[in-house]
Design an enzyme around this catalytic site. Structure first.
Site, PDB file in Angstrom:
ATOM      1  N   LYS A  35       5.612 -13.420   7.674  1.00 28.22           N
ATOM      2  CA  LYS A  35       4.716 -12.640   7.386  1.00 28.22           C
ATOM      3  C   LYS A  35       4.478 -12.290   5.750  1.00 28.22           C
ATOM      4  O   LYS A  35       5.486 -12.687   5.199  1.00 28.22           O
ATOM      5  CB  LYS A  35       4.721 -11.269   7.978  1.00 28.22           C
ATOM      6  CG  LYS A  35       5.770 -10.249   7.822  1.00 28.22           C
ATOM      7  CD  LYS A  35       5.727  -9.027   8.459  1.00 28.22           C
ATOM      8  CE  LYS A  35       7.111  -7.955   8.182  1.00 28.22           C
ATOM      9  NZ  LYS A  35       7.340  -7.042   9.385  1.00 28.22           N
ATOM     10  N   ARG A 130       4.244   3.621  15.671  1.00 30.27           N
ATOM     11  CA  ARG A 130       3.327   3.063  14.989  1.00 30.27           C
ATOM     12  C   ARG A 130       2.660   2.052  16.093  1.00 30.27           C
ATOM     13  O   ARG A 130       1.444   2.690  16.562  1.00 30.27           O
ATOM     14  CB  ARG A 130       3.899   2.196  14.060  1.00 30.27           C
ATOM     15  CG  ARG A 130       4.511   2.748  12.681  1.00 30.27           C
ATOM     16  CD  ARG A 130       4.798   1.788  11.683  1.00 30.27           C
ATOM     17  NE  ARG A 130       5.378   0.574  11.926  1.00 30.27           N
ATOM     18  CZ  ARG A 130       5.993  -0.298  11.344  1.00 30.27           C
ATOM     19  NH1 ARG A 130       6.063  -0.175  10.074  1.00 30.27           N
ATOM     20  NH2 ARG A 130       6.493  -1.293  11.816  1.00 30.27           N
ATOM     21  N   TYR A 254       4.621   1.349 -25.203  1.00 31.68           N
ATOM     22  CA  TYR A 254       3.432   2.399 -24.967  1.00 31.68           C
ATOM     23  C   TYR A 254       4.441   3.709 -24.670  1.00 31.68           C
ATOM     24  O   TYR A 254       5.278   3.988 -23.842  1.00 31.68           O
ATOM     25  CB  TYR A 254       2.847   2.049 -23.549  1.00 31.68           C
ATOM     26  CG  TYR A 254       1.719   1.057 -23.658  1.00 31.68           C
ATOM     27  CD1 TYR A 254       0.829   1.374 -24.636  1.00 31.68           C
ATOM     28  CD2 TYR A 254       1.991  -0.190 -23.007  1.00 31.68           C
ATOM     29  CE1 TYR A 254      -0.080   0.012 -25.099  1.00 31.68           C
ATOM     30  CE2 TYR A 254       0.918  -1.108 -23.252  1.00 31.68           C
ATOM     31  CZ  TYR A 254      -0.190  -1.062 -24.181  1.00 31.68           C
ATOM     32  OH  TYR A 254      -1.261  -2.033 -24.346  1.00 31.68           O
ATOM     33  N   MET A 302       1.569  -4.592 -19.023  1.00 33.22           N
ATOM     34  CA  MET A 302       1.041  -5.665 -18.143  1.00 33.22           C
ATOM     35  C   MET A 302       1.641  -7.075 -18.156  1.00 33.22           C
ATOM     36  O   MET A 302       2.039  -7.731 -17.258  1.00 33.22           O
ATOM     37  CB  MET A 302      -0.325  -5.765 -18.403  1.00 33.22           C
ATOM     38  CG  MET A 302      -1.128  -6.827 -17.282  1.00 33.22           C
ATOM     39  SD  MET A 302      -2.799  -7.092 -17.602  1.00 33.22           S
ATOM     40  CE  MET A 302      -3.583  -5.465 -17.288  1.00 33.22           C
TER      41      MET A 302
HETATM   42  C1  LIG Z   1       8.813  -7.553   9.640  1.00 34.43           C
HETATM   43  C2  LIG Z   1       9.040  -7.390  11.112  1.00 34.43           C
HETATM   44  C3  LIG Z   1      10.359  -7.790  11.403  1.00 34.43           C
HETATM   45  C4  LIG Z   1      11.286  -8.332  10.219  1.00 34.43           C
HETATM   46  O1  LIG Z   1      11.834  -7.185   9.718  1.00 34.43           O
HETATM   47  P1  LIG Z   1      13.084  -7.231   8.660  1.00 34.43           P
HETATM   48  O2  LIG Z   1      13.239  -5.947   8.459  1.00 34.43           O
HETATM   49  O3  LIG Z   1      12.183  -7.831   7.364  1.00 34.43           O
HETATM   50  O4  LIG Z   1      14.136  -7.985   9.177  1.00 34.43           O
HETATM   51  C5  LIG Z   1      10.577  -7.942  12.659  1.00 34.43           C
HETATM   52  N1  LIG Z   1       9.693  -7.273  13.696  1.00 34.43           N
HETATM   53  C6  LIG Z   1       8.416  -6.947  13.289  1.00 34.43           C
HETATM   54  C7  LIG Z   1       7.841  -6.472  14.339  1.00 34.43           C
HETATM   55  C8  LIG Z   1       8.395  -6.838  11.952  1.00 34.43           C
HETATM   56  O5  LIG Z   1       7.040  -6.265  11.632  1.00 34.43           O
END
Ligand SMILES: *Cc1c(COP(=O)(O)O)cnc(C)c1O
Length: 362
Positions: A35, A130, A254, A302
C-alpha cells in the site's frame, strides 16, 4: 543539472527482507503489503523482488491495476475493501480479493452483478476499533455473506492494535478465536510486528508483513532493524552543495536555532522538507557524510539542511550525504533512528518521500 538528491531502492534488500518474513512464518503464505505505493518505494521498483511473495496486498484500486499491468496473475487483496459500488466491477474484472468490514460493503456486494463470485476477507474488529465487525456481529455478517451468490470463499481476518508493544496480542487473539471458532475459511492475522514478535500464536494461512519488507523495525526502539536481521530497502542520498565556516557566536538557518560555540565547518546538503525530509528533525538528528556519522544542526528548510562537518574534515563541495539507508561506502544509518529524532516512525518517512525526488533501483 538536476539536484543531486536520489532515492535508491535496493532489490537485494527487498528480497532478503521478504525471505526474512517468510522464515518467521514458515507455514504461512505471505502477502507482500505494498500500500501507499509500496511504502513510498514505488510499486514498479519493488515488484520484481516481491514476485516471490504469494500475493500483493494494498488499498488503492489504481495500485491494484498497476500490479496486474506488471503481469501479476496471483492473488491481490484490497485491505480496506471497496469504497463505492462501482469498485466491485474492477474487482470482478481484475480478479481482486477484497476485505469486507462493514454492512455497507455487504449491501454493495448483494447488489453487484457479476459472473465470477468474489473471494472476500471478512474482517473482525478485535479491539483496534477502526475497521471490522464487532465480535457479536461477526457471525451474522458471515452468514449474510455466505448466502450471496456474488461471494465465493470467505476468509477471516483481523488486525492487531498492539502487536508492537507491551499490551501484546492476547486479548485480540482471544477475541478472534472466539468469534471465528467453528467458521470455515482461511485465516489472516499478522502484520510485521506480529510476524516477528508473536510468530507461534499468529501462525495462520496468510501473514501480512509490510514495514519489515522495507527494512524498518516495527518495534523500534525496543529492537532495531539489525536485531531483526533486516536490510534497508531505500537509501536517500544527496550531496553537499555549499560549505560555511562558522565562528563562535555565528548561527545557522531560519530562526538562528543553532549557534556555534567554537569555530566549525557546516555543510549545506541538498535535501529539505520539500523532498520529504522531516521538518521536525531536531539538531542532533544523525546524518552520514562520506559514510561518516555526524549530525544535522539548525532548522530543516524546504530545499536544504545544514550538517556539522566536525567529524568529517575532508568533506567538501559534492561530498555524499546519506539521510537514511546505506552510504555508498557501506555504512548504514537506520531510517528508524532518523524518524525517532523527528518524533515520528520509519513508515511515515518512507511514505513521505516527495515526488520531486528521483528514484532508482539497484
Ligand atoms: C498496513 C497493513 C499491514 C502491514 O502492516 P505493517 O505494520 O507495515 O507490517 C497489515 N495488515 C493491514 C490490514 C494493513 O493495513
Amino acid at each position: 543539472m538536476p539536484r543531486p538528491i536520489l532515492a535508491t531502492v535496493h532489490s537485494a534488500a527487498l528480497a532478503h527482507n521478504l525471505d526474512r518474513a517468510r522464515r518467521a512464518a514458515v507455514e504461512s503464505r505471505v502477502w507482500a503489503v505494498v500500500k501507499a505505493n509500496a511504502y513510498g518505494h514505488g510499486i514498479e521498483n519493488v515488484f520484481e523482488a516481491f514476485r516471490a511473495a504469494d500475493g500483493f496486498a494494498l488499498l488503492d484500486l489504481d495500485e491494484a491495476q498497476r500490479v496486474r499491468q506488471l503481469g501479476w496473475r496471483g492473488p491481490v487483496l484490497l485491505l480496506e475493501g471497496v469504497f463505492e459500488a462501482r469498485d466491485l466491477e474492477l474487482c470482478s474484472r481484475l480478479d481482486l480479493w477484497h476485505a469486507v468490514h462493514c454492512d455497507e460493503q455487504i449491501d454493495m456486494l448483494a447488489a453487484h452483478k457479476t459472473q465470477s463470485p468474489h473471494r472476500v476477507f471478512l474482517k473482525l474488529n478485535s479491539g483496534m476499533n477502526r475497521l471490522g465487525f464487532a465480535p457479536e456481529r461477526f457471525r451474522s455478517a458471515w452468514t449474510r455473506l455466505n448466502a450471496l451468490p456474488q461471494v465465493d470463499e470467505i476468509s477471516l481476518m483481523t488486525h492487531f492494535s498492539d502487536a508492537d508493544g507491551p499490551k501484546g496480542i492476547g486479548p485480540a487473539l482471544a477475541a478472534f478465536e472466539r468469534a471465528t471458532q467453528d467458521l470455515p475459511g482461511e485465516r489472516s492475522l499478522a502484520n510485521s510486528a506480529a510476524v516477528l514478535r508473536h510468530a507461534p500464536q499468529t501462525r495462520a494461512d496468510w501473514v501480512r508483513p509490510g514495514i519489515v519488507l522495507y527494512g524498518s523495525a516495527p518495534d523500534f526502539p525496543e529492537n532495531d532493524a539489525a536485531h531483526w536481521q533486516l536490510q534497508p530497502a531505500m537509501s536517500l542520498r544527496t550531496r553537499l552543495i555549499g560549505i560555511q565556516d562558522l565562528q563562535p557566536g555565528d548561527s545557522v538557518g531560519y530562526g538562528s536555532r543553532f549557534t556555534a560555540e567554537a569555530p566549525m565547518r557546516i555543510g549545506i546538503a541538498g535535501v529539505g522538507y520539500g523532498d520529504g525530509y522531516p521538518r521536525h528533525a531536531a539538531t542532533g538528528t544523525p546524518v552520514l557524510v562520506n559514510g561518516v556519522r555526524t549530525r544535522m544542526v539548525g532548522r530543516v528548510s524546504m530545499d536544504m539542511i545544514t550538517v556539522d562537518l566536525t567529524p568529517v574534515p575532508d568533506a567538501g563541495f559534492g561530498s555524499e550525504v546519506t539521510l537514511w539507508g546505506r552510504a555508498s561506502e557501506g555504512t548504514v544509518l537506520g531510517i528508524d533512528e532518523v524518524a525517532q529524532a523527528a518524533g515520528t516512525v520509519g513508515y511515515e518517512l518512507m511514505c513521505a518521500v516527495a515526488r520531486r525526488v528521483p528514484m532508482a533501483q539497484d
